[in-house]
Design a protein around this motif. Structure first.
Motif, PDB file in Angstrom:
ATOM      1  N   ARG A  80       0.819  -1.211   0.000  1.00 39.62           N
ATOM      2  CA  ARG A  80       0.000   0.000   0.000  1.00 39.62           C
ATOM      3  C   ARG A  80       0.854   1.262   0.000  1.00 39.62           C
ATOM      4  O   ARG A  80       0.430   2.303  -0.514  1.00 39.62           O
ATOM      5  N   ALA A  81       2.050   1.159   0.580  1.00 34.54           N
ATOM      6  CA  ALA A  81       2.962   2.306   0.612  1.00 34.54           C
ATOM      7  C   ALA A  81       3.792   2.415  -0.661  1.00 34.54           C
ATOM      8  O   ALA A  81       4.747   3.189  -0.721  1.00 34.54           O
ATOM      9  N   HIS A  82       3.441   1.609  -1.693  1.00 37.97           N
ATOM     10  CA  HIS A  82       4.106   1.645  -3.010  1.00 37.97           C
ATOM     11  C   HIS A  82       5.580   1.245  -2.896  1.00 37.97           C
ATOM     12  O   HIS A  82       6.433   1.802  -3.601  1.00 37.97           O
ATOM     13  N   LEU A  83       5.873   0.275  -2.044  1.00 35.16           N
ATOM     14  CA  LEU A  83       7.228  -0.239  -1.906  1.00 35.16           C
ATOM     15  C   LEU A  83       7.353  -1.538  -2.694  1.00 35.16           C
ATOM     16  O   LEU A  83       6.387  -2.283  -2.859  1.00 35.16           O
ATOM     17  N   SER A  84       8.565  -1.791  -3.188  1.00 35.33           N
ATOM     18  CA  SER A  84       8.832  -3.036  -3.900  1.00 35.33           C
ATOM     19  C   SER A  84       9.062  -4.138  -2.877  1.00 35.33           C
ATOM     20  O   SER A  84      10.028  -4.104  -2.115  1.00 35.33           O
ATOM     21  N   VAL A  85       8.169  -5.131  -2.850  1.00 33.15           N
ATOM     22  CA  VAL A  85       8.149  -6.135  -1.783  1.00 33.15           C
ATOM     23  C   VAL A  85       8.241  -7.531  -2.378  1.00 33.15           C
ATOM     24  O   VAL A  85       7.615  -7.839  -3.391  1.00 33.15           O
ATOM     25  N   ARG A  86       9.035  -8.371  -1.717  1.00 35.32           N
ATOM     26  CA  ARG A  86       9.053  -9.807  -2.000  1.00 35.32           C
ATOM     27  C   ARG A  86       8.931 -10.542  -0.677  1.00 35.32           C
ATOM     28  O   ARG A  86       9.564 -10.175   0.311  1.00 35.32           O
ATOM     29  N   VAL A  87       8.143 -11.614  -0.674  1.00 36.78           N
ATOM     30  CA  VAL A  87       7.834 -12.353   0.543  1.00 36.78           C
ATOM     31  C   VAL A  87       8.632 -13.647   0.590  1.00 36.78           C
ATOM     32  O   VAL A  87       8.764 -14.342  -0.425  1.00 36.78           O
ATOM     33  N   SER A  88       9.164 -13.962   1.804  1.00 34.48           N
ATOM     34  CA  SER A  88       9.941 -15.192   2.038  1.00 34.48           C
ATOM     35  C   SER A  88      11.049 -15.345   1.016  1.00 34.48           C
ATOM     36  O   SER A  88      11.118 -16.325   0.265  1.00 34.48           O
ATOM     37  N   GLU A  89      11.926 -14.350   0.988  1.00 33.37           N
ATOM     38  CA  GLU A  89      13.010 -14.337   0.007  1.00 33.37           C
ATOM     39  C   GLU A  89      14.113 -15.310   0.415  1.00 33.37           C
ATOM     40  O   GLU A  89      14.696 -15.203   1.488  1.00 33.37           O
ATOM     41  N   VAL A  90      14.390 -16.284  -0.446  1.00 34.39           N
ATOM     42  CA  VAL A  90      15.481 -17.218  -0.200  1.00 34.39           C
ATOM     43  C   VAL A  90      16.799 -16.542  -0.537  1.00 34.39           C
ATOM     44  O   VAL A  90      16.899 -15.793  -1.507  1.00 34.39           O
ATOM     45  N   GLY A  91      17.829 -16.806   0.276  1.00 27.52           N
ATOM     46  CA  GLY A  91      19.112 -16.122   0.092  1.00 27.52           C
ATOM     47  C   GLY A  91      19.946 -16.702  -1.026  1.00 27.52           C
ATOM     48  O   GLY A  91      21.026 -17.254  -0.786  1.00 27.52           O
ATOM     49  N   TYR A  92      19.468 -16.644  -2.248  1.00 24.14           N
ATOM     50  CA  TYR A  92      20.258 -17.119  -3.382  1.00 24.14           C
ATOM     51  C   TYR A  92      21.519 -16.267  -3.507  1.00 24.14           C
ATOM     52  O   TYR A  92      21.492 -15.058  -3.360  1.00 24.14           O
ATOM     53  N   GLY A  93      22.611 -16.931  -3.811  1.00 21.78           N
ATOM     54  CA  GLY A  93      23.874 -16.222  -3.928  1.00 21.78           C
ATOM     55  C   GLY A  93      24.709 -16.278  -2.676  1.00 21.78           C
ATOM     56  O   GLY A  93      25.864 -15.860  -2.673  1.00 21.78           O
ATOM     57  N   LEU A  94      24.143 -16.800  -1.569  1.00 18.44           N
ATOM     58  CA  LEU A  94      24.920 -16.949  -0.345  1.00 18.44           C
ATOM     59  C   LEU A  94      25.873 -18.131  -0.489  1.00 18.44           C
ATOM     60  O   LEU A  94      25.633 -19.068  -1.247  1.00 18.44           O
ATOM     61  N   SER A  95      26.923 -18.096   0.273  1.00 14.67           N
ATOM     62  CA  SER A  95      27.935 -19.140   0.189  1.00 14.67           C
ATOM     63  C   SER A  95      27.938 -19.974   1.460  1.00 14.67           C
ATOM     64  O   SER A  95      27.395 -19.575   2.488  1.00 14.67           O
ATOM     65  N   GLY A  96      28.534 -21.136   1.387  1.00 12.64           N
ATOM     66  CA  GLY A  96      28.738 -21.979   2.567  1.00 12.64           C
ATOM     67  C   GLY A  96      27.448 -22.433   3.205  1.00 12.64           C
ATOM     68  O   GLY A  96      26.522 -22.903   2.536  1.00 12.64           O
ATOM     69  N   ASP A  97      27.382 -22.279   4.534  1.00 11.12           N
ATOM     70  CA  ASP A  97      26.204 -22.742   5.296  1.00 11.12           C
ATOM     71  C   ASP A  97      24.972 -21.891   5.063  1.00 11.12           C
ATOM     72  O   ASP A  97      23.887 -22.234   5.520  1.00 11.12           O
ATOM     73  N   HIS A  98      25.115 -20.757   4.382  1.00 13.81           N
ATOM     74  CA  HIS A  98      23.992 -19.837   4.197  1.00 13.81           C
ATOM     75  C   HIS A  98      23.166 -20.129   2.941  1.00 13.81           C
ATOM     76  O   HIS A  98      22.192 -19.442   2.674  1.00 13.81           O
ATOM     77  N   ILE A  99      23.586 -21.160   2.164  1.00 15.14           N
ATOM     78  CA  ILE A  99      22.894 -21.454   0.913  1.00 15.14           C
ATOM     79  C   ILE A  99      21.459 -21.891   1.207  1.00 15.14           C
ATOM     80  O   ILE A  99      21.200 -22.721   2.072  1.00 15.14           O
ATOM     81  N   ASN A 100      20.518 -21.310   0.459  1.00 15.90           N
ATOM     82  CA  ASN A 100      19.088 -21.651   0.547  1.00 15.90           C
ATOM     83  C   ASN A 100      18.471 -21.342   1.910  1.00 15.90           C
ATOM     84  O   ASN A 100      17.431 -21.893   2.261  1.00 15.90           O
ATOM     85  N   THR A 101      19.085 -20.494   2.700  1.00 19.45           N
ATOM     86  CA  THR A 101      18.453 -20.029   3.934  1.00 19.45           C
ATOM     87  C   THR A 101      17.497 -18.881   3.592  1.00 19.45           C
ATOM     88  O   THR A 101      17.502 -18.351   2.488  1.00 19.45           O
ATOM     89  N   ARG A 102      16.674 -18.486   4.565  1.00 20.19           N
ATOM     90  CA  ARG A 102      15.689 -17.416   4.352  1.00 20.19           C
ATOM     91  C   ARG A 102      15.941 -16.289   5.349  1.00 20.19           C
ATOM     92  O   ARG A 102      15.268 -16.206   6.377  1.00 20.19           O
ATOM     93  N   PRO A 103      16.902 -15.434   5.064  1.00 23.67           N
ATOM     94  CA  PRO A 103      17.157 -14.325   5.991  1.00 23.67           C
ATOM     95  C   PRO A 103      16.094 -13.243   5.950  1.00 23.67           C
ATOM     96  O   PRO A 103      16.105 -12.333   6.763  1.00 23.67           O
ATOM     97  N   ALA A 104      15.159 -13.324   5.007  1.00 27.17           N
ATOM     98  CA  ALA A 104      14.127 -12.288   4.894  1.00 27.17           C
ATOM     99  C   ALA A 104      12.754 -12.927   4.784  1.00 27.17           C
ATOM    100  O   ALA A 104      12.489 -13.672   3.846  1.00 27.17           O
ATOM    101  N   ASN A 105      11.883 -12.642   5.764  1.00 29.56           N
ATOM    102  CA  ASN A 105      10.467 -12.989   5.603  1.00 29.56           C
ATOM    103  C   ASN A 105       9.814 -12.036   4.606  1.00 29.56           C
ATOM    104  O   ASN A 105       8.987 -12.446   3.793  1.00 29.56           O
ATOM    105  N   VAL A 106      10.189 -10.748   4.706  1.00 29.08           N
ATOM    106  CA  VAL A 106       9.715  -9.731   3.765  1.00 29.08           C
ATOM    107  C   VAL A 106      10.922  -8.906   3.338  1.00 29.08           C
ATOM    108  O   VAL A 106      11.611  -8.333   4.188  1.00 29.08           O
TER     109      VAL A 106
END
Length: 337
Positions: A205-231
């Motif tokens: 509603r505030a006209h912001l660019s939003v993505r939900v449950s963003e998977v951390g593509y591009g992370l390395s090591g143990d961070h691969i396929n984690t979800r550091p962002a719910n929004v």
């Protein structure tokens, strides 16, 4: 044609007939309703250009405005019942759902203001913007959930000493602590997702660019396929995306834990980690309060209403979502009232 049909025992009800043409009704009786293309009405919904649809909705709202004037003149109890059951939104719900928002928003805003004036006239009071927005919130709680939420909020007994149906051997405590934190049964995940989606809706509603449950593509090591962002909101902090992580627990402890867990992941992606922590009773952490304040400022700009009203709306919607989820979690675990 009518004579041929009558010979065969068929009769035409002309007032029920409707003709669509490009030039008008010139060969049919006047009792036949005629619509000139491209503007026409089908099953109570307007189809055509902006002017036609706007005028169609405006006429509908004007007729209902006259009805609301008459409603406010009768007995208070009768007036409130009429306004609730048949004089309010139900009169326009069909054309509102079948007409594009861009064509009917002005007419619906006018009708909403007429309903507000009728309600205020019935009660002989002035209804400020804050109270009107609060009245628009729909708790969606049935009677059992409403009773449970009140008992839980007041610290009264919400259950017997029976076992949790999802955790064999786990005893339900009277204050509902186990029910609100039990990971079995899906209530914790459902509560989290409802809060996430409600927050994302305000960002949209505030006209912001939003993505939900963003998977951390591009992370390395143990961070691969984690979800550091719910929004994930683009361009939140000096051009950097903000990774909002919603958690329901003690706000201060949760903020520290989320920073220690997600800061490294977000930094690798060029994001800013912002935890949105809240207690089950509705107290939000400091970082969440700052985010809501900034989001309310953006909403006030795009929606043309005071920041205080937008901020009130955010807290009301988020906390109602929280209360609803907590109540259903307790009710689903054999509650005794």
């Amino acid at each position: 044609m009518m004579a041929c049909l009558q010979v065969r025992g068929l009769h035409i009800n002309l007032p029920k007939c409707e003709m669509f043409s490009k030039s008008g009704n010139s060969h049919f009786p006047d009792t036949v309703k005629s619509s000139i293309l491209p503007n026409l009405e089908i099953l109570g919904s307007p189809i055509g250009d902006f002017i036609y649809c706007s005028q169609f909705l405006a006429e509908k709202c004007s007729l209902q405005g006259a009805l609301l004037t008459d409603v406010s003149a009768v007995d208070l109890h009768v007036a409130i019942s009429l306004l609730h059951m048949c004089g309010g939104y139900c009169k326009l719900v069909h054309p509102a759902r079948t007409t594009p928002t861009s064509l009917c928003s002005d007419s619906l805003k006018f009708f909403d203001e007429e309903v507000r004036l009728c309600f205020a006239s019935c009660l002989a009071v002035d209804v400020p913007d804050t109270q009107w927005h609060q009245a628009q919130l729909c708790p969606k709680l049935d009677s059992e959930e409403c009773q449970v939420s009140i008992r839980w909020w007041l610290g009264l007994n919400t259950s017997t000493a029976s076992s949790c149906p999802f955790c064999p051997g786990a005893v339900l405590d009277p204050l509902g602590h186990h029910a609100t934190s039990c990971w079995h049964g899906g209530d914790v995940v459902t509560r989290h997702n409802h809060l996430r989606d409600t927050f994302a809706e305000f960002c949209h509603r505030a006209h912001l660019s939003v993505r939900v449950s963003e998977v951390g593509y591009g992370l390395s090591g143990d961070h691969i396929n984690t979800r550091p962002a719910n929004v994930l909101v683009q361009g939140w902090d000096r051009g950097k995306p903000a990774a909002f992580d919603i958690t329901v627990t003690s706000p201060h402890a949760a903020e520290c834990r989320e920073h220690s867990t997600n800061d490294a992941r977000c930094q690798e992606l060029g994001w800013v980690c912002i935890p949105l922590a809240v207690e089950t009773f509705g107290h939000w952490g400091k970082e969440a309060q700052n985010v809501f304040s900034r989001l309310a400022s953006l909403l006030s700009i795009h929606q043309g209403r005071p920041k205080s009203v937008a901020l009130f709306d955010i807290y009301s919607r988020m906390n109602m979502c929280l209360v609803r989820s907590v109540s259903r979690a307790i009710v689903g675990r054999v509650v005794v009232l």
